[in-house]
Design a protein around this motif. Structure first.
Motif, PDB file in Angstrom:
ATOM      1  N   GLY A  83     -18.143-116.655 133.878  1.00 19.33           N
ATOM      2  CA  GLY A  83     -16.986-115.827 134.184  1.00 19.33           C
ATOM      3  C   GLY A  83     -16.121-115.545 132.979  1.00 19.33           C
ATOM      4  N   PHE A  84     -15.613-114.314 132.885  1.00 18.52           N
ATOM      5  CA  PHE A  84     -14.720-113.929 131.794  1.00 18.52           C
ATOM      6  C   PHE A  84     -13.273-114.205 132.173  1.00 18.52           C
ATOM      7  CE2 PHE A  84     -18.373-111.051 130.907  1.00 18.52           C
ATOM      8  CZ  PHE A  84     -18.618-111.444 129.609  1.00 18.52           C
ATOM      9  N   VAL A  85     -12.437-114.402 131.159  1.00 17.46           N
ATOM     10  CA  VAL A  85     -11.000-114.572 131.399  1.00 17.46           C
ATOM     11  C   VAL A  85     -10.205-113.365 130.911  1.00 17.46           C
ATOM     12  CG1 VAL A  85     -11.006-117.083 131.397  1.00 17.46           C
ATOM     13  CG2 VAL A  85     -10.786-115.884 129.235  1.00 17.46           C
ATOM     14  N   ARG A  86     -10.906-112.328 130.471  1.00 18.86           N
ATOM     15  CA  ARG A  86     -10.229-111.156 129.909  1.00 18.86           C
ATOM     16  C   ARG A  86      -9.410-110.393 130.945  1.00 18.86           C
ATOM     17  NH1 ARG A  86     -16.071-108.476 129.088  1.00 18.86           N
ATOM     18  NH2 ARG A  86     -16.431-107.702 131.202  1.00 18.86           N
ATOM     19  N   ASP A  87      -9.669-110.648 132.238  1.00 22.05           N
ATOM     20  CA  ASP A  87      -8.927-109.916 133.262  1.00 22.05           C
ATOM     21  C   ASP A  87      -7.437-110.168 133.185  1.00 22.05           C
ATOM     22  OD1 ASP A  87     -11.283-108.893 134.136  1.00 22.05           O
ATOM     23  OD2 ASP A  87     -11.493-110.230 135.865  1.00 22.05           O
ATOM     24  N   ARG A  88      -7.037-111.222 132.500  1.00 26.92           N
ATOM     25  CA  ARG A  88      -5.605-111.514 132.359  1.00 26.92           C
ATOM     26  C   ARG A  88      -4.985-110.726 131.211  1.00 26.92           C
ATOM     27  NH1 ARG A  88      -3.502-117.413 133.387  1.00 26.92           N
ATOM     28  NH2 ARG A  88      -1.734-116.081 133.844  1.00 26.92           N
ATOM     29  N   SER A  89      -5.816-109.947 130.489  1.00 28.37           N
ATOM     30  CA  SER A  89      -5.305-109.148 129.374  1.00 28.37           C
ATOM     31  C   SER A  89      -5.600-107.669 129.608  1.00 28.37           C
ATOM     32  CB  SER A  89      -5.953-109.588 128.057  1.00 28.37           C
ATOM     33  OG  SER A  89      -5.620-108.679 127.020  1.00 28.37           O
ATOM     34  N   PRO A  90      -4.595-106.896 129.979  1.00 31.93           N
ATOM     35  CA  PRO A  90      -4.822-105.455 130.166  1.00 31.93           C
ATOM     36  C   PRO A  90      -5.436-104.794 128.938  1.00 31.93           C
ATOM     37  CG  PRO A  90      -2.665-106.071 131.017  1.00 31.93           C
ATOM     38  CD  PRO A  90      -3.196-107.266 130.295  1.00 31.93           C
ATOM     39  N   TRP A  91      -5.058-105.256 127.754  1.00 30.49           N
ATOM     40  CA  TRP A  91      -5.612-104.658 126.535  1.00 30.49           C
ATOM     41  C   TRP A  91      -7.121-104.864 126.448  1.00 30.49           C
ATOM     42  CZ3 TRP A  91      -2.017-105.654 121.691  1.00 30.49           C
ATOM     43  CH2 TRP A  91      -0.840-104.934 121.847  1.00 30.49           C
ATOM     44  N   TYR A 118       5.329-108.872 111.107  1.00 30.43           N
ATOM     45  CA  TYR A 118       6.038-109.569 112.179  1.00 30.43           C
ATOM     46  C   TYR A 118       5.060-110.379 113.026  1.00 30.43           C
ATOM     47  CZ  TYR A 118       9.943-106.535 111.018  1.00 30.43           C
ATOM     48  OH  TYR A 118      10.964-105.884 110.357  1.00 30.43           O
ATOM     49  N   PHE A 119       5.474-111.577 113.328  1.00 28.44           N
ATOM     50  CA  PHE A 119       4.689-112.447 114.203  1.00 28.44           C
ATOM     51  C   PHE A 119       5.231-112.282 115.619  1.00 28.44           C
ATOM     52  CE2 PHE A 119       4.546-117.061 115.830  1.00 28.44           C
ATOM     53  CZ  PHE A 119       3.379-116.832 116.533  1.00 28.44           C
ATOM     54  N   VAL A 120       4.359-111.817 116.516  1.00 27.16           N
ATOM     55  CA  VAL A 120       4.743-111.500 117.891  1.00 27.16           C
ATOM     56  C   VAL A 120       3.813-112.252 118.834  1.00 27.16           C
ATOM     57  CG1 VAL A 120       5.160-109.616 119.525  1.00 27.16           C
ATOM     58  CG2 VAL A 120       5.370-109.195 117.063  1.00 27.16           C
ATOM     59  N   SER A 121       4.303-112.615 120.011  1.00 29.37           N
ATOM     60  CA  SER A 121       3.488-113.357 120.962  1.00 29.37           C
ATOM     61  C   SER A 121       3.610-112.759 122.357  1.00 29.37           C
ATOM     62  CB  SER A 121       3.929-114.827 120.996  1.00 29.37           C
ATOM     63  OG  SER A 121       3.047-115.596 121.780  1.00 29.37           O
ATOM     64  N   ILE A 122       2.466-112.557 122.997  1.00 29.30           N
ATOM     65  CA  ILE A 122       2.448-112.153 124.402  1.00 29.30           C
ATOM     66  C   ILE A 122       2.654-113.419 125.221  1.00 29.30           C
ATOM     67  CG2 ILE A 122       1.054-111.153 126.255  1.00 29.30           C
ATOM     68  CD1 ILE A 122      -0.465-109.607 124.053  1.00 29.30           C
ATOM     69  N   ILE A 165     -15.183-117.683 124.474  1.00 25.32           N
ATOM     70  CA  ILE A 165     -16.108-118.802 124.312  1.00 25.32           C
ATOM     71  C   ILE A 165     -15.448-120.103 124.750  1.00 25.32           C
ATOM     72  CG2 ILE A 165     -17.304-120.230 122.593  1.00 25.32           C
ATOM     73  CD1 ILE A 165     -17.893-117.577 121.085  1.00 25.32           C
ATOM     74  N   MET A 166     -14.216-120.327 124.350  1.00 23.58           N
ATOM     75  CA  MET A 166     -13.519-121.562 124.713  1.00 23.58           C
ATOM     76  C   MET A 166     -13.024-121.551 126.153  1.00 23.58           C
ATOM     77  SD  MET A 166     -11.441-122.504 121.253  1.00 23.58           S
ATOM     78  CE  MET A 166     -10.547-120.966 121.247  1.00 23.58           C
ATOM     79  N   LYS A 167     -12.818-120.357 126.675  1.00 24.06           N
ATOM     80  CA  LYS A 167     -12.386-120.148 128.057  1.00 24.06           C
ATOM     81  C   LYS A 167     -11.142-120.945 128.425  1.00 24.06           C
ATOM     82  CE  LYS A 167     -14.054-119.292 132.714  1.00 24.06           C
ATOM     83  NZ  LYS A 167     -15.002-119.633 133.803  1.00 24.06           N
ATOM     84  N   ASP A 168     -10.127-120.811 127.609  1.00 26.10           N
ATOM     85  CA  ASP A 168      -8.798-121.278 127.999  1.00 26.10           C
ATOM     86  C   ASP A 168      -8.265-120.218 128.959  1.00 26.10           C
ATOM     87  OD1 ASP A 168      -6.133-121.849 128.308  1.00 26.10           O
ATOM     88  OD2 ASP A 168      -5.790-122.330 126.211  1.00 26.10           O
ATOM     89  N   GLU A 169      -8.055-120.587 130.214  1.00 26.52           N
ATOM     90  CA  GLU A 169      -7.740-119.588 131.229  1.00 26.52           C
ATOM     91  C   GLU A 169      -6.363-118.952 131.047  1.00 26.52           C
ATOM     92  OE1 GLU A 169      -8.698-121.442 135.024  1.00 26.52           O
ATOM     93  OE2 GLU A 169     -10.720-120.604 134.818  1.00 26.52           O
ATOM     94  N   ASP A 170      -5.525-119.523 130.160  1.00 28.39           N
ATOM     95  CA  ASP A 170      -4.233-118.912 129.844  1.00 28.39           C
ATOM     96  C   ASP A 170      -4.265-118.167 128.511  1.00 28.39           C
ATOM     97  OD1 ASP A 170      -3.010-119.843 132.152  1.00 28.39           O
ATOM     98  OD2 ASP A 170      -2.466-121.755 131.230  1.00 28.39           O
ATOM     99  N   ALA A 171      -5.451-118.072 127.914  1.00 27.89           N
ATOM    100  CA  ALA A 171      -5.549-117.603 126.529  1.00 27.89           C
ATOM    101  C   ALA A 171      -4.919-116.234 126.302  1.00 27.89           C
ATOM    102  CB  ALA A 171      -7.019-117.566 126.105  1.00 27.89           C
ATOM    103  N   PHE A 172      -5.105-115.304 127.208  1.00 29.18           N
ATOM    104  CA  PHE A 172      -4.611-113.943 126.987  1.00 29.18           C
ATOM    105  C   PHE A 172      -3.268-113.681 127.667  1.00 29.18           C
ATOM    106  CE2 PHE A 172      -9.337-113.367 126.803  1.00 29.18           C
ATOM    107  CZ  PHE A 172      -9.401-113.105 125.443  1.00 29.18           C
ATOM    108  N   ALA A 173      -2.780-114.684 128.413  1.00 29.40           N
ATOM    109  CA  ALA A 173      -1.566-114.468 129.190  1.00 29.40           C
ATOM    110  C   ALA A 173      -0.332-115.103 128.565  1.00 29.40           C
ATOM    111  CB  ALA A 173      -1.753-115.013 130.601  1.00 29.40           C
TER     112      ALA A 173
END
Length: 531
Positions: free
Chosen positions: A433-441, A315-319, A391-399
């Motif tokens: 700066g990291f953008v991972r803070d937008r991803s609880p995982w 299954y293809f799922v998207s956050i 690396i690319m630092k798309d600030e919406d990447a994990f959200a």
């Protein structure tokens, strides 16, 4: 005979020299005077008139005369090149109203230039074109033939343009047309194109290849007519487009907002180099024509689907940060992240939706309790997905548009990446700066020694190839410049001083240079943090 327009300025030091060595004037006291050229501030000459600005008292001048204009029969185009103000080319234009094949007006600045280039999309041809010259000259010749307003010229080869001054001085220019190398993708839609419903019975061609009918629609909740939008394509049967894997579903990615027009492609290239991601969409660069309106350069991309050659099973799922009407979704129990089912369709009570929801919730229970979740996820895919997005630092990447695949064996694998044209230092984003803070995982995973160990190893491999990625950006520069020039013709995405290619090149070179510098700084900062 030319009309003479004389504008008298207050008496002052002359600001620029006139081309003629002297100008003859008869004074009001009857005396004939030869004024030196510096007494004339400026003179703009066209075949119809001389327009002169003089720093000389008007009350003292009776008559004003110039040396006689050279006769056409006496023009010698082989004379040594001698530039002066009376054989000056300021710009050359190709206007849509005169050249129906053009999707927009093209103006090439010629000040201080001899070799002129204009870039046109693959939709147009200027083998027979009507130019407009903004020039000071008594005669204009193109490829040895005297040109008059409305005349067509052949630009299938480099054109030789010569401007002849009143006294026969000749100044030469070259004019070259550069055509986009992208194949032309043409869509004819019988219905209004919206993001709400498919425009059915639309037709599509790539180059001269007729691909038959298909359905076509806008993509995204921000879709609006008049913007450079993303689109989706759906055929009734599987087709291979530009040698990509056969499928019914495809996307047109607009690259909106990215002056370099290479960020999304660079993201796909980056992702495809990482073996931990099972599949990365293939793409091709195209020029897009919708209902005879040129829309600029786009990426034709394989839409993420569960099928052979793409995501093979599961299954293809998207956050996401929101869901569209009709989509199946659920919120994870612990992280409260929104998961939207993308493919295949499951139905709100379908077994597929329940299975995916159970897998996500079971994984989160172990993740947040320091349990052993290693058998539940494809750890390498998590590492690679994490690193490429950081690396690319798309600030919406994990959200939002954060994709994952719940495989048939129940294992959760991250990916594929989505189109990230707002990355790699877009809009002045800091390389630190990291953008991972937008991803609880990923906040939790980064606390794990096993994840950290694998991540450090993979980053070292990526960092070792830093030079290859910087070289890739350089390799794409010339092609990117042509795309940017055609895109700017419609969407004005380059902060250039004019529509001229040389000014655009300066603006584009600065954009690409800044992107390279940003990527290098980003990798160095991550290296210092990770090691």
């Amino acid at each position: 005979m030319k009309k003479v327009v004389i504008l008298f300025l207050p008496w002052m030091v002359a600001s620029s020299l006139m081309a003629q060595e002297s100008v003859q004037m008869q004074m009001t006291n009857g005396e004939n005077v030869l004024l030196p050229g510096y007494a004339v501030d400026t003179m703009v000459s066209s075949p119809q008139e001389h327009r002169v600005q003089m720093s000389y008292p008007k009350s003292e001048i009776s008559t004003f005369s110039f040396s006689p204009k050279i006769e056409e029969s006496a023009v010698n185009l082989d004379k040594a090149d001698l530039h002066q103000s009376d054989n000056l080319l300021r710009s050359v234009s190709f206007l849509k109203k005169d050249n129906g094949a053009l999707p927009y007006d093209i103006v090439v600045d010629a000040i201080d230039k001899k070799n002129l280039k204009l870039v046109i999309p693959s939709v147009a041809s200027l083998s027979s074109a009507i130019p407009s010259f903004d020039a000071s000259a008594s005669y204009i010749y193109v490829n040895g033939k005297k040109w008059s307003e409305g005349d067509k010229i052949d630009l299938s080869k480099v054109a030789d343009v010569k401007l002849v001054a009143f006294n026969g001085d000749v100044h030469s220019y070259t004019l070259q047309v550069v055509t986009s190398k992208n194949p032309l993708l043409t869509v004819k839609a019988k219905e209004e194109v919206t993001s709400q419903s498919w425009a059915k019975e639309s037709s599509m061609k790539i180059g001269t290849t007729d691909l038959g009918t298909m359905s076509f629609k806008g993509k995204g909740k921000h879709f609006a007519s008049g913007l450079k939008n993303n689109y989706r394509i759906k055929f009734d049967s599987k087709k291979s487009l530009l040698e990509m894997t056969k499928n019914k579903r495809w996307e047109l990615v607009s690259l909106d907002g990215d002056p370099s027009l290479m960020r999304a492609a660079l993201a796909y290239e980056f992702a495809s180099s990482l073996s931990g991601l099972a599949w990365t969409p293939n793409y091709r660069k195209v020029d897009f024509l919708l209902n005879d309106t040129y829309m600029g350069p786009y990426l034709l991309v394989e839409q993420v689907r569960v099928c052979k050659g793409r995501l093979e099973g599961g299954y293809f799922v998207s956050i996401q940060d929101s869901y569209d009407e009709g989509e199946d979704f659920f919120f994870a129990k612990i992280s409260n992240m929104l998961f939207v089912m993308k493919d295949p369709e499951t139905g709100s009570r379908g077994a597929g939706l329940i299975r995916v929801q159970d897998k996500v919730n079971d994984f989160e229970k172990l993740l947040y309790s320091n349990g052993d979740y290693s058998a539940m996820i494809d750890m390498q895919s998590f590492v690679d997905f994490y690193l490429i997005n950081e690396i690319m630092k798309d600030e919406d990447a994990f959200a939002t548009d954060c994709h994952l695949n719940v495989r048939e064996d129940g294992v959760i694998a991250m990916g594929p990446v989505s189109c990230m044209n707002k990355s790699f230092g877009f809009a002045g984003v800091s390389p630190e700066g990291f953008v991972r803070d937008r991803s609880p995982w990923f906040v939790e995973l980064c606390k794990s020694p096993s994840f950290e160990s694998l991540m450090k190893k993979r980053f070292a491999e990526i960092y070792a190839k830093k030079g290859d990625w910087l070289d890739k950006i350089d390799e794409w520069f010339e092609e990117g410049l042509l795309q940017a020039a055609t895109n700017t013709g419609v969407w004005s995405t380059l902060d250039a001083k004019s529509d001229d290619l040389s000014d655009q090149e300066d603006a584009y070179r600065l954009e690409v240079s800044n992107m390279k510098t940003w990527l290098e700084k980003r990798l160095e900062w991550m290296k210092s943090e990770i090691e």
